[in-house]
Design a protein around this motif. Structure first.
Motif: not given
Length: 177
Positions: A10-24
């Motif tokens: 599932h991290h393959g999807l996270c990588i594809s959609f990675f956005s810096v908006k919500k993370y620390s």
């Protein structure tokens, strides 16, 4: 073939959609570093256990376990099935990424996998409709443009979700101009 990184499907999807908006800030830098390392011709091992992305995740508990373990294991199982992978399978990261694109992103199957994910708003926005949207593609040179270009093929999208999924799916594969 020896692997360099364990990677949850599932991290393959996270990588594809990675956005810096919500993370620390710390986690953003961690993710950016991992993605850069993976892009450097890495071999990955598809795992259903904690991986390099789990470090620093807010769902990781003090004992190293995951607070949403059952949910993400279900996501991983669905992706293994859709991509034809088996747990413990080794493959080049480029193939891992391409399989995610071909079997999930380009087919718009994200919602069937992880619609209940707390981060899903980053990946897609449901129910938005708009007039048809157009981009132009040069397959040979892997270039995507939002302006009509000679030698480019026109691609139409009926809504923003479709265009967004496409753009996120080809991120890293096509150069956007």
């Amino acid at each position: 073939m020896e692997y360099q990184y364990k990677l949850r499907p599932h991290h393959g999807l996270c990588i594809s959609f990675f956005s810096v908006k919500k993370y620390s800030e710390k986690y953003k830098e961690h993710i950016k570093k991992i993605i850069a390392e993976l892009e450097n011709a890495s071999i990955v091992c598809a795992t259903l256990q904690s991986d390099i992305f789990c470090e620093g995740c807010h769902s990781r508990l003090q004992d190293g376990s995951c607070s949403v373990a059952d949910k993400v294991r279900e996501y991983d199982q669905k992706i293994l099935e859709l991509c034809g992978w088996k747990e413990g399978m080794l493959l080049p990261y480029s193939e891992f990424k391409q399989d995610i694109h071909d079997n999930i992103l380009s087919c718009r199957k994200c919602e069937t996998i992880c619609s209940d994910c707390e981060w899903s708003e980053i990946c897609y926005i449901n129910g938005r409709k708009n007039k048809k949207l157009i981009c132009w593609i040069n397959e040979q040179d892997k270039i995507l443009s939002f302006h009509q270009e000679e030698g480019f093929v026109q691609k139409e999208f009926t809504d923003r979700d479709e265009l967004r999924c496409f753009l996120l799916a080809v991120y890293g594969i096509y150069r956007i101009q």
